[in-house]
Design a protein around this motif. Structure first.
Motif, short mmCIF file in Angstrom:
data_model
loop_
_atom_site.label_atom_id
_atom_site.label_comp_id
_atom_site.label_asym_id
_atom_site.label_seq_id
_atom_site.Cartn_x
_atom_site.Cartn_y
_atom_site.Cartn_z
N GLU A 1 4.01 35.96 -30.25
CA GLU A 1 5.07 35.13 -29.68
C GLU A 1 4.61 34.48 -28.38
OE1 GLU A 1 8.58 37.54 -29.28
OE2 GLU A 1 9.40 36.75 -31.17
N ARG A 2 3.92 35.25 -27.54
CA ARG A 2 3.41 34.70 -26.28
C ARG A 2 2.38 33.60 -26.55
NH1 ARG A 2 3.35 40.23 -24.83
NH2 ARG A 2 1.08 40.33 -25.15
N GLN A 3 1.54 33.82 -27.54
CA GLN A 3 0.53 32.82 -27.88
C GLN A 3 1.19 31.53 -28.37
OE1 GLN A 3 -1.81 35.05 -30.69
NE2 GLN A 3 -3.25 35.78 -29.13
N CYS A 4 2.23 31.66 -29.17
CA CYS A 4 2.95 30.49 -29.67
C CYS A 4 3.60 29.72 -28.52
CB CYS A 4 4.00 30.90 -30.69
SG CYS A 4 3.32 31.43 -32.27
N LEU A 5 4.19 30.47 -27.59
CA LEU A 5 4.82 29.83 -26.43
C LEU A 5 3.78 29.09 -25.59
CD1 LEU A 5 7.34 32.62 -25.34
CD2 LEU A 5 7.89 30.40 -26.37
N THR A 6 2.60 29.69 -25.45
CA THR A 6 1.53 29.06 -24.68
C THR A 6 1.07 27.77 -25.35
OG1 THR A 6 0.77 31.20 -23.85
CG2 THR A 6 -0.79 29.38 -23.75
N VAL A 7 0.91 27.83 -26.68
CA VAL A 7 0.50 26.63 -27.43
C VAL A 7 1.55 25.53 -27.30
CG1 VAL A 7 0.07 25.72 -29.74
CG2 VAL A 7 -0.97 27.87 -29.04
N ASP A 8 2.83 25.92 -27.43
CA ASP A 8 3.91 24.94 -27.32
C ASP A 8 3.95 24.32 -25.92
OD1 ASP A 8 4.63 25.43 -29.91
OD2 ASP A 8 6.29 26.78 -29.41
N ALA A 9 3.76 25.15 -24.90
CA ALA A 9 3.78 24.65 -23.52
C ALA A 9 2.61 23.70 -23.28
CB ALA A 9 3.73 25.82 -22.55
N THR A 10 1.45 24.04 -23.82
CA THR A 10 0.27 23.18 -23.66
C THR A 10 0.47 21.84 -24.37
OG1 THR A 10 -1.15 25.14 -23.56
CG2 THR A 10 -2.22 23.03 -24.04
N ARG A 11 1.03 21.90 -25.58
CA ARG A 11 1.30 20.66 -26.33
C ARG A 11 2.29 19.78 -25.58
NH1 ARG A 11 3.28 22.81 -30.59
NH2 ARG A 11 1.32 23.00 -31.76
N LEU A 12 3.33 20.40 -25.04
CA LEU A 12 4.34 19.64 -24.29
C LEU A 12 3.73 19.00 -23.05
CD1 LEU A 12 7.29 18.81 -24.05
CD2 LEU A 12 7.72 20.96 -22.83
N ALA A 13 2.83 19.74 -22.38
CA ALA A 13 2.19 19.20 -21.18
C ALA A 13 1.33 17.99 -21.52
CB ALA A 13 1.33 20.29 -20.53
N PHE A 14 0.63 18.03 -22.65
CA PHE A 14 -0.19 16.89 -23.07
C PHE A 14 0.68 15.68 -23.41
CE2 PHE A 14 -3.81 19.84 -23.88
CZ PHE A 14 -4.78 19.13 -23.18
N LEU A 15 1.80 15.94 -24.08
CA LEU A 15 2.70 14.84 -24.44
C LEU A 15 3.26 14.16 -23.19
CD1 LEU A 15 4.62 16.46 -27.44
CD2 LEU A 15 2.94 14.61 -27.54
N ARG A 16 3.63 14.96 -22.22
CA ARG A 16 4.16 14.39 -20.97
C ARG A 16 3.09 13.61 -20.22
NH1 ARG A 16 7.69 19.62 -18.86
NH2 ARG A 16 9.53 19.23 -20.18
N LYS A 17 1.86 14.08 -20.31
CA LYS A 17 0.75 13.41 -19.63
C LYS A 17 0.49 12.04 -20.22
CE LYS A 17 -4.02 14.25 -18.21
NZ LYS A 17 -5.18 15.19 -18.30
N ASP A 18 0.73 11.92 -21.55
CA ASP A 18 0.47 10.65 -22.22
C ASP A 18 1.60 9.65 -22.06
OD1 ASP A 18 -1.94 11.60 -23.09
OD2 ASP A 18 -1.17 12.31 -25.03
N GLU A 19 2.75 10.09 -21.54
CA GLU A 19 3.89 9.18 -21.40
C GLU A 19 3.65 8.14 -20.30
OE1 GLU A 19 7.25 11.66 -20.72
OE2 GLU A 19 7.45 12.26 -22.83
#
Length: 256
Positions: A238-256
């Motif tokens: 669960e922690r690994q999934c949350l980390t992956v989701d947080a990383t993906r969200l950070a990349f998406l925000r960076k590309d905005e």
């Protein structure tokens, strides 16, 4: 201790060959972490049942109190109490340790150094069932000695560390095991289990709790047991999934 008196030939051969392939060839794994194999000769099973019955009769005659195997079983005896400690030492060191080294290294299976051996009895005038629990062992050997009975299946519900012993059962962790006289089941002591009601007849099992003082000492300094605790592993994923989701969200925000 003459092995041929006690054990079936295929078990003796696997231990004598002393390699992991030979050991695994005699094992079945009906559920992850649970290993079954033919172990004891019918003669030895009958002899053990007779020994227990004679011991209980003698204790009753001289009016001594029997030390029961544990706090949950009201019937049965501790095998060390009538001179079987050397035999059980040999059983653990020469026959169970080779298996535990191959199967349970993550819980100290390679460093077993003490045991608690006993028999438990189930039937109409004995214990009928056994509640949900974990064993005070790193590795547990459970062998059915007989006799004729109905019911009494073991139910297993996942491996847990002390912190998570009462955590929820995951769907994939449900498994029931039907006893066969002479057949052994080997499992981690922390594998939660119990016994369903014995509805008819009389069942007696020999159980050996195998312990590792080294593992118990090392465990004091650990917090993550995800290599064997189902709940620790679940939370880690669960922690690994949350980390992956947080990383993906950070990349998406960076590309905005």
């Amino acid at each position: 201790m003459n092995p041929s008196t006690f054990f079936v030939p295929e078990f003796i051969k696997a231990i004598s060959d002393n390699n992991e392939e030979s050991l695994r060839n005699i094992l079945s794994e009906p559920h992850p972490g649970l290993y079954t194999f033919s172990m004891l000769q019918p003669f030895f099973c009958d002899m053990m049942v007779s020994e227990v019955e004679n011991f209980e009769k003698w204790v009753g005659t001289v009016k001594l109190k029997i030390m029961r195997p544990n706090t949950m079983n009201k019937y049965g005896v501790v095998l060390d109490d009538f001179g079987l400690e050397p035999m059980l030492d040999t059983l653990m060191e020469d026959f169970i340790s080779p298996l535990s080294r191959a199967l349970f290294v993550e819980v100290g299976g390679q460093s077993l150094d003490s045991h608690h051996g006993f028999v438990v009895e189930y039937g109409n005038d004995k214990d009928r069932e056994l509640g949900f629990h974990v064993d005070d062992s790193e590795v547990t050997l459970n062998v059915c000695l007989g006799n004729k009975f109905l019911g009494g299946d073991l139910f297993f519900r996942g491996v847990r560390c002390e912190k998570h012993v009462n955590s929820d059962i995951q769907p994939e962790e449900y498994f029931d095991y039907q006893h066969v006289p002479g057949q052994a089941i080997l499992h981690r002591g922390r594998h939660r289990h119990g016994a369903l009601p014995t509805t008819d007849g009389y069942r007696i099992n020999m159980i050996l709790w195998c312990r590792s003082s080294n593992f118990r000492e090392m465990k004091k300094y650990q917090k993550d047991f995800s290599c064997w605790c189902g709940q620790c592993l679940h939370e880690k994923k669960e922690r690994q999934c949350l980390t992956v989701d947080a990383t993906r969200l950070a990349f998406l925000r960076k590309d905005e």
